[in-house]
Write a protein that holds these residues in place. Structure first.
Motif, PDB file in Angstrom:
ATOM      1  N   ARG A 183      77.726  52.560  47.163  1.00 29.87           N
ATOM      2  CA  ARG A 183      76.988  52.706  48.410  1.00 29.87           C
ATOM      3  C   ARG A 183      75.539  52.989  48.108  1.00 29.87           C
ATOM      4  NH1 ARG A 183      80.789  55.280  52.746  1.00 29.87           N
ATOM      5  NH2 ARG A 183      82.773  54.667  51.873  1.00 29.87           N
ATOM      6  N   GLU A 184      74.697  52.734  49.085  1.00 29.66           N
ATOM      7  CA  GLU A 184      73.283  53.051  48.945  1.00 29.66           C
ATOM      8  C   GLU A 184      73.113  54.566  48.917  1.00 29.66           C
ATOM      9  OE1 GLU A 184      70.196  50.527  51.081  1.00 29.66           O
ATOM     10  OE2 GLU A 184      71.934  50.596  52.387  1.00 29.66           O
ATOM     11  N   THR A 210      68.884  54.799  60.189  1.00 24.94           N
ATOM     12  CA  THR A 210      69.085  55.689  59.042  1.00 24.94           C
ATOM     13  C   THR A 210      68.328  55.215  57.808  1.00 24.94           C
ATOM     14  OG1 THR A 210      71.136  54.541  58.432  1.00 24.94           O
ATOM     15  CG2 THR A 210      71.340  56.487  59.848  1.00 24.94           C
ATOM     16  N   HIS A 228      72.310  51.342  63.892  1.00 22.54           N
ATOM     17  CA  HIS A 228      72.537  52.568  63.123  1.00 22.54           C
ATOM     18  C   HIS A 228      71.927  52.467  61.731  1.00 22.54           C
ATOM     19  CE1 HIS A 228      74.464  56.138  61.520  1.00 22.54           C
ATOM     20  NE2 HIS A 228      74.896  55.394  60.518  1.00 22.54           N
ATOM     21  N   ARG A 229      72.180  51.349  61.046  1.00 20.26           N
ATOM     22  CA  ARG A 229      71.642  51.187  59.687  1.00 20.26           C
ATOM     23  C   ARG A 229      70.125  51.168  59.689  1.00 20.26           C
ATOM     24  NH1 ARG A 229      75.021  49.971  55.318  1.00 20.26           N
ATOM     25  NH2 ARG A 229      73.091  50.397  54.242  1.00 20.26           N
ATOM     26  N   ASP A 231      71.881  58.044  50.145  1.00 18.98           N
ATOM     27  CA  ASP A 231      71.665  58.514  51.506  1.00 18.98           C
ATOM     28  C   ASP A 231      70.189  58.789  51.719  1.00 18.98           C
ATOM     29  OD1 ASP A 231      71.806  59.555  54.021  1.00 18.98           O
ATOM     30  OD2 ASP A 231      72.930  61.347  53.451  1.00 18.98           O
ATOM     31  N   GLN A 276      76.169  48.655  64.739  1.00 17.07           N
ATOM     32  CA  GLN A 276      76.079  48.888  63.294  1.00 17.07           C
ATOM     33  C   GLN A 276      74.677  48.576  62.784  1.00 17.07           C
ATOM     34  OE1 GLN A 276      79.418  46.311  62.333  1.00 17.07           O
ATOM     35  NE2 GLN A 276      80.519  48.033  61.434  1.00 17.07           N
ATOM     36  N   TRP A 290      77.829  42.052  61.411  1.00 15.20           N
ATOM     37  CA  TRP A 290      77.973  43.411  61.932  1.00 15.20           C
ATOM     38  C   TRP A 290      77.862  43.380  63.442  1.00 15.20           C
ATOM     39  CZ3 TRP A 290      73.773  46.288  58.572  1.00 15.20           C
ATOM     40  CH2 TRP A 290      74.171  46.289  57.234  1.00 15.20           C
ATOM     41  N   GLY A 350      68.564  52.291  56.220  1.00 16.87           N
ATOM     42  CA  GLY A 350      69.286  51.447  55.291  1.00 16.87           C
ATOM     43  C   GLY A 350      69.192  49.962  55.563  1.00 16.87           C
ATOM     44  N   LEU A 351      68.287  49.545  56.435  1.00  6.76           N
ATOM     45  CA  LEU A 351      68.196  48.137  56.785  1.00  6.76           C
ATOM     46  C   LEU A 351      66.720  47.773  56.932  1.00  6.76           C
ATOM     47  CD1 LEU A 351      69.926  45.636  57.648  1.00  6.76           C
ATOM     48  CD2 LEU A 351      69.704  46.458  59.981  1.00  6.76           C
TER      49      LEU A 351
END
Length: 100
Positions: free
Chosen positions: A87-88, A34, A30-31, A90, A27, A23, A36-37
């Motif tokens: 997708r994961e 939010t 951002h993940r 939200d 990216q 990535w 998601g990482l």
């Protein structure tokens, strides 16, 4: 010897984390922002471990396979567009739901 392995497993900064995942730095940032990482901080430096990211990707992949009911053997030969549908959840929507 164990300390050397710990250090080689450590990724420091969004640039290294993004590069490991294929990535961009943006990216990865951002993940992480939010939710998601999987990351953590050492002082002001955002870090993650290769082993943690590999496990996270594996869990994500398995949840996609379960949701789409594709066996791992079929998933290996499935077109990439089919596997990108999953997708994961939200993470940002969760706090709004709790308030109701």
């Amino acid at each position: 010897m164990a300390h050397e392995n710990d250090r080689s497993d450590l990724l420091s900064g969004y640039e290294e984390i993004g590069a490991y995942l294929g990535w961009t730095t943006r990216q990865a940032k951002h993940r992480a922002a939010t939710g998601g990482l999987p990351t953590f901080k050492i002082g002001n430096i955002v870090c993650s471990r290769r082993s943690t990211l590999d496990a996270w990707l594996s869990r994500l992949e398995q949840s996609c396979l379960v949701q789409s009911e594709i066996s791992p053997s079929k998933a290996a030969s499935a077109p990439p567009s089919l596997l990108l549908v999953c997708r994961e959840p939200d993470q940002s929507a969760r706090p709004a739901l709790r308030g109701r």
